[in-house]
Design a protein around this motif. Sequence first.
Motif, short mmCIF file in Angstrom:
data_model
loop_
_atom_site.label_atom_id
_atom_site.label_comp_id
_atom_site.label_asym_id
_atom_site.label_seq_id
_atom_site.Cartn_x
_atom_site.Cartn_y
_atom_site.Cartn_z
N THR A 195 16.13 -1.43 7.63
CA THR A 195 15.49 -0.13 7.80
C THR A 195 14.00 -0.31 8.05
OG1 THR A 195 17.08 0.86 6.30
CG2 THR A 195 15.07 2.11 6.73
N ASP A 196 13.49 0.41 9.03
CA ASP A 196 12.09 0.25 9.42
C ASP A 196 11.16 0.74 8.32
OD1 ASP A 196 9.99 -0.46 11.01
OD2 ASP A 196 10.45 0.93 12.65
N VAL A 211 14.25 -8.19 9.88
CA VAL A 211 13.43 -7.67 10.96
C VAL A 211 13.46 -6.15 10.88
CG1 VAL A 211 13.16 -7.47 13.46
CG2 VAL A 211 13.84 -9.65 12.45
N TYR A 212 12.29 -5.52 10.75
CA TYR A 212 12.23 -4.07 10.61
C TYR A 212 12.68 -3.38 11.90
CZ TYR A 212 9.43 -4.59 6.31
OH TYR A 212 8.99 -4.90 5.05
N GLY A 213 13.57 -2.39 11.74
CA GLY A 213 14.03 -1.62 12.90
C GLY A 213 14.66 -2.53 13.93
N GLN A 214 14.30 -2.29 15.20
CA GLN A 214 14.82 -3.12 16.29
C GLN A 214 13.90 -4.29 16.62
OE1 GLN A 214 17.96 -2.65 17.62
NE2 GLN A 214 17.97 -1.30 15.84
N GLY A 215 12.79 -4.40 15.89
CA GLY A 215 11.88 -5.52 16.12
C GLY A 215 11.07 -5.37 17.38
N LYS A 216 10.95 -4.16 17.90
CA LYS A 216 10.23 -3.95 19.16
C LYS A 216 8.74 -3.70 18.97
CE LYS A 216 14.29 -2.17 21.59
NZ LYS A 216 14.90 -1.03 22.33
N ASN A 217 8.28 -3.65 17.72
CA ASN A 217 6.85 -3.48 17.46
C ASN A 217 6.08 -4.67 17.99
OD1 ASN A 217 8.64 -2.36 15.20
ND2 ASN A 217 6.83 -1.07 15.08
N VAL A 218 4.96 -4.41 18.66
CA VAL A 218 4.19 -5.45 19.33
C VAL A 218 2.90 -5.72 18.56
CG1 VAL A 218 2.99 -6.09 21.45
CG2 VAL A 218 5.17 -4.85 21.57
N SER A 269 0.83 -1.22 0.00
CA SER A 269 0.00 0.00 0.00
C SER A 269 0.85 1.26 0.00
CB SER A 269 -0.94 0.01 1.21
OG SER A 269 -0.31 0.43 2.40
N ILE A 270 2.06 1.17 0.55
CA ILE A 270 2.97 2.32 0.54
C ILE A 270 3.46 2.58 -0.87
CG2 ILE A 270 5.21 3.16 1.36
CD1 ILE A 270 4.67 1.52 3.95
N ASP A 271 3.78 1.51 -1.59
CA ASP A 271 4.30 1.65 -2.95
C ASP A 271 3.22 1.95 -3.98
OD1 ASP A 271 6.82 1.13 -2.00
OD2 ASP A 271 6.87 -0.96 -2.64
N ASN A 314 9.39 0.93 0.56
CA ASN A 314 10.50 1.86 0.83
C ASN A 314 10.33 3.21 0.15
OD1 ASN A 314 12.30 0.53 2.57
ND2 ASN A 314 13.07 -0.74 0.90
N THR A 315 9.32 3.35 -0.70
CA THR A 315 9.25 4.55 -1.54
C THR A 315 9.01 5.82 -0.73
OG1 THR A 315 6.89 4.17 -1.91
CG2 THR A 315 8.40 3.26 -3.52
#
Length: 346
Positions: free
Chosen positions: A283-284, A211-218, A88-90, A344-345
């Motif tokens: 990159t997140d 894993v996006y970012g630090q993977g801390k998303n819950v 959906s971002i792209d 990523n866009t």
Amino acid sequence: MKLLVTGGAGFIGSAVVRLAVAQGHRVINLDALTYAACLENVASVAGDPLYTFEQADIRDRTAVDRIFATHAPDAVMHLAAESHVDRSIDGPADFIETNITGTFNMLEAARAFWATAGKPADFRFHHISTDEVFGSLGPTGQFTEATPYAPNSPYSASKAASDHLVRAWAETYGLPVLLSNCSNNYGPYHFPEKLIPVVIINALAGRPIPVYGQGKNVRDWLYVEDHADALLTVLRTGTPGRSYNIGGENEVRNIDLVHMICAHLDSMRPAARPHANLITHVTDRPGHDARYAIDPARIRTELGWRPSVTLEQGLERTVRWYLDNEAWWRALLSRNGVGTRLGNTA
């Protein structure tokens, strides 16, 4: 019950189709067979006299009207949607056209059919949505059915818009609707662009596990077969005009989820090194929601439903299913965008 399921060749839709047929319902599966759909998902019911497949696009009102007229369903389970946030971002246009315009077509076709049939009181239009329409939570709290909408991605915004259309058709036209918002689903037949299949498939191939970012998303994880059971429960016993949040009662950080999957793979398919060594932070995603969590009190107290599968049980079943069904997922790896970093866009 004669049930029209949209998106019945997709991940959640096919679980609904399989369970509904097993429960003795007649099922009409309406699916456009876009990139994420797979008729192998419903191969187990394809020869059943209770099952009918109709290839059609919910953006095609003429085709949808024909299907209503031909099959005269008692209820609609509307699951067809574009659902991958990164896509959906792209390319947000497909999400607007399918999730908003497609839902509008389904509502109008259902309303016309319902009116022609004399507005039967037991007709139902059940719209399946996501907890992502509520936005992002902090470290505490849960989404309830009264949580204000605050979508943060083109995908969640398109689903929020479709939810509002459903509510409006109930208030304005009296259409007997039900609405449910679910947490993240996982399990068999999960299309291999989503997190859990990506982890399993990359680990088996010895490739980096992103894993996006630090993977801390819950996220709160809901086993797909539990979800199918909940949806049919809402359809049968839910109060028209009500919405129901459906959660798995399984909150976990993404990085911890990935480690759990790797541990199952270490046990079932040992490699020279632990599979967790393949974890790679990337990159997140733009606008990545920090946390989703569902308060399932309404569906538990009003309808007596709660999930039956714990995350540990569900992940073990899911990993085993992917190990046993390599032919299914390997055939999908060549489909557009699979195996490629999307979103990523921004």
